[in-house]
Design a protein around this motif. Structure first.
Motif, PDB file in Angstrom:
ATOM      1  N   ASP A 119      53.457  70.496 -34.541  1.00 14.79           N
ATOM      2  CA  ASP A 119      52.443  70.184 -35.547  1.00 14.79           C
ATOM      3  C   ASP A 119      52.860  68.859 -36.177  1.00 14.79           C
ATOM      4  O   ASP A 119      53.774  68.198 -35.664  1.00 14.79           O
ATOM      5  CB  ASP A 119      52.214  71.323 -36.551  1.00 14.79           C
ATOM      6  N   HIS A 120      52.196  68.431 -37.231  1.00 15.05           N
ATOM      7  CA  HIS A 120      52.439  67.095 -37.781  1.00 15.05           C
ATOM      8  C   HIS A 120      53.249  67.110 -39.074  1.00 15.05           C
ATOM      9  O   HIS A 120      53.290  66.111 -39.807  1.00 15.05           O
ATOM     10  CB  HIS A 120      51.116  66.369 -38.012  1.00 15.05           C
ATOM     11  N   SER A 121      53.910  68.229 -39.368  1.00 13.26           N
ATOM     12  CA  SER A 121      54.637  68.344 -40.633  1.00 13.26           C
ATOM     13  C   SER A 121      55.715  67.287 -40.789  1.00 13.26           C
ATOM     14  O   SER A 121      55.971  66.797 -41.897  1.00 13.26           O
ATOM     15  CB  SER A 121      55.278  69.733 -40.742  1.00 13.26           C
ATOM     16  N   MET A 124      54.151  63.639 -41.389  1.00 10.65           N
ATOM     17  CA  MET A 124      53.409  63.656 -42.649  1.00 10.65           C
ATOM     18  C   MET A 124      54.356  63.663 -43.849  1.00 10.65           C
ATOM     19  O   MET A 124      54.049  63.104 -44.899  1.00 10.65           O
ATOM     20  CB  MET A 124      52.485  64.872 -42.704  1.00 10.65           C
ATOM     21  N   SER A 125      55.525  64.276 -43.698  1.00 11.00           N
ATOM     22  CA  SER A 125      56.481  64.316 -44.805  1.00 11.00           C
ATOM     23  C   SER A 125      57.017  62.931 -45.144  1.00 11.00           C
ATOM     24  O   SER A 125      57.521  62.709 -46.251  1.00 11.00           O
ATOM     25  CB  SER A 125      57.646  65.259 -44.477  1.00 11.00           C
ATOM     26  N   TRP A 131      56.768  53.095 -43.545  1.00 13.62           N
ATOM     27  CA  TRP A 131      56.580  52.841 -42.123  1.00 13.62           C
ATOM     28  C   TRP A 131      55.098  52.898 -41.760  1.00 13.62           C
ATOM     29  O   TRP A 131      54.358  53.749 -42.266  1.00 13.62           O
ATOM     30  CB  TRP A 131      57.309  53.898 -41.290  1.00 13.62           C
ATOM     31  N   ILE A 132      54.673  52.019 -40.879  1.00 15.57           N
ATOM     32  CA  ILE A 132      53.360  52.172 -40.263  1.00 15.57           C
ATOM     33  C   ILE A 132      53.405  53.412 -39.381  1.00 15.57           C
ATOM     34  O   ILE A 132      54.386  53.642 -38.680  1.00 15.57           O
ATOM     35  CB  ILE A 132      52.996  50.918 -39.442  1.00 15.57           C
ATOM     36  N   GLN A 133      52.341  54.221 -39.419  1.00 15.72           N
ATOM     37  CA  GLN A 133      52.270  55.425 -38.592  1.00 15.72           C
ATOM     38  C   GLN A 133      51.039  55.364 -37.706  1.00 15.72           C
ATOM     39  O   GLN A 133      49.909  55.294 -38.193  1.00 15.72           O
ATOM     40  CB  GLN A 133      52.195  56.696 -39.447  1.00 15.72           C
ATOM     41  N   LEU A 134      51.255  55.403 -36.386  1.00 11.68           N
ATOM     42  CA  LEU A 134      50.181  55.411 -35.405  1.00 11.68           C
ATOM     43  C   LEU A 134      50.241  56.720 -34.626  1.00 11.68           C
ATOM     44  O   LEU A 134      51.319  57.129 -34.179  1.00 11.68           O
ATOM     45  CB  LEU A 134      50.318  54.229 -34.443  1.00 11.68           C
ATOM     46  N   GLY A 325      47.009  71.963 -50.040  1.00 14.13           N
ATOM     47  CA  GLY A 325      46.089  72.091 -48.920  1.00 14.13           C
ATOM     48  C   GLY A 325      46.212  70.940 -47.953  1.00 14.13           C
ATOM     49  O   GLY A 325      47.265  70.714 -47.364  1.00 14.13           O
ATOM     50  N   GLY A 326      45.150  70.163 -47.788  1.00 15.96           N
ATOM     51  CA  GLY A 326      45.109  69.114 -46.784  1.00 15.96           C
ATOM     52  C   GLY A 326      45.760  67.829 -47.232  1.00 15.96           C
ATOM     53  O   GLY A 326      45.664  67.439 -48.403  1.00 15.96           O
ATOM     54  N   ILE A 327      46.421  67.166 -46.308  1.00 14.93           N
ATOM     55  CA  ILE A 327      47.050  65.868 -46.566  1.00 14.93           C
ATOM     56  C   ILE A 327      46.093  64.740 -46.185  1.00 14.93           C
ATOM     57  O   ILE A 327      45.805  63.856 -46.990  1.00 14.93           O
ATOM     58  CB  ILE A 327      48.370  65.744 -45.780  1.00 14.93           C
TER      59      ILE A 327
END
Length: 390
Positions: A119-121, A124-125, A131-134, A325-327
């Protein structure tokens, strides 16, 4: 050249063609195959000059990458899950120093309880680490994003995280186009550092900054990220012209032009979402998909433009902000005047199926969807546990 290859090996080949001079490695599933493949390329002499450094921890991996980049070397590493958290302090140092390190994050859940699936935990943390996130939708895009990442990082002098879903992409074997060394050399020029530690001309970097200037330092970091919103699509356009395929950019819309409902997601789940949307479109449902490639910096303007005139938005997220909830949905709220519905899905690697998505989207189109929904939640289990714990 098209070849049938594991996603991790494809990424390793792409990184090697970008000619990193220092690779720092510490194994943690599911990224290990990437650095293993790179170690073979270095040991065989196929990737040279390059120093492959086995370190004792993820913190050490990022620390070595910082030192290498600060002395003028093109640096790369990879990690996942708890490994990313272990290097968190160094992540902030890398971005704060403006070092163009490229890192693969093979997205994986964070414990406890221990879970090695996707998952993307993890990423996302670290969304506010500078940092750039792609985020890659497919193995082809993962390969392409790494090539673009070195250009983006070195243009802006900022570190770039390329996020690809663990196991779903890293261990999947599929047909991808591996570009030649000559073509990549033409797209990724030799690294010319903005700052360079030189014993003959000693300077200090990363020195203490007091209250009189720290706000300005952070403002300048923010400004560089805003500039990335221009650089990322520019690099994607150059990539398309050079390699003959569209890849990367800020966002990618699919059947959104006349859609009343739009689903927003990141990563490999987009493939299943698009297949489901195609089926619903054949049945006359007005629905589309918006894939977010650049999560940091978040492309508010591009998202707002894509959602203009849309009646309802569903944000499908593979991470949870506990107690909120949602990020991703929190950012979408700033880009769209309506109130998106947040759906938490696929935590810890739980499959996100077309069957579940069809039911979910039917509820969304009928305005039956709650503001926060947990897809396929086993309610009997959680209710029993809640009763047990009082």
């Amino acid at each position: 050249m098209f070849t049938q290859i594991e996603g991790s090996r494809g990424v390793a080949e792409a990184v090697a063609r970008c000619r990193p001079e220092v690779i720092c490695a510490y194994p943690i599933s599911p990224q290990t195959h990437i650095v293993e493949a790179l170690s073979v390329l270095v040991a065989s002499g196929e990737l040279t000059p390059c120093e492959f450094v086995n370190v004792e921890s993820e913190f050490a991996a990022m620390s070595v990458a910082i030192g290498a980049s600060a002395t003028g070397a093109r640096a790369y590493t990879a990690t996942a899950s708890q490994g990313l958290l272990y290097m968190a302090e160094a992540l902030y140092n890398a971005s704060g120093l403006g070092l163009p390190i490229v890192m693969t994050v093979a997205n994986r859940a964070i414990g406890a309880p221990i879970n090695i699936w996707n998952d993307h935990s993890d990423a996302m943390s670290q969304r506010d680490s500078g940092w750039i996130q792609l985020y890659a939708e497919s193995n082809q895009e993962a390969l392409d994003l790494h090539i673009q990442a070195f250009r983006i990082a070195e243009t802006l002098s900022l570190p770039v995280m390329v996020c690809m879903d663990g196991f779903v992409l890293t261990h999947a074997v599929e047909r991808i186009d591996l570009p030649s060394q000559e073509v990549v050399d033409g797209f990724v020029p030799p690294y010319e550092p903005r700052q360079l530690l030189d014993p003959d001309e000693p300077v200090s970097i990363g020195a203490m900054v007091g209250p009189d200037a720290f706000t300005e330092v952070r403002y300048l970091a923010h400004t560089k990220h805003l500039r990335a919103l221009e650089v990322i699509p520019q690099v994607a356009a150059e990539f398309a012209a050079t390699f003959g395929r569209d890849s990367g950019g800020l966002v990618r819309d699919y059947r959104c032009a006349d859609a009343e409902t739009v689903v927003i997601a990141l990563g490999s789940v987009l493939g299943t979402v698009k297949d489901t949307v195609d089926e619903l479109r054949d049945e006359g449902v007005s629905i589309g998909v918006l894939g977010v490639t650049s999560f940091r910096p978040f492309p508010f303007e591009a998202v707002g433009t894509a959602l203009r005139g849309v009646k309802r938005v569903v944000v499908l997220e593979r991470a949870l902000a506990v107690g909120m909830g949602g990020i991703v949905a929190a950012d979408v709220r700033m880009a769209w005047p309506g109130e998106p519905c947040t759906v938490i899905a696929g935590l810890g690697g739980r499959p996100v199926t077309k069957k579940s998505l069809r039911a979910l989207f039917a509820d969304a189109v009928a305005d039956r969807l709650e503001p926060l929904t947990f897809l396929d939640l086993k309610r009997d289990l959680v209710e029993r546990e809640l009763r047990r714990t009082g």
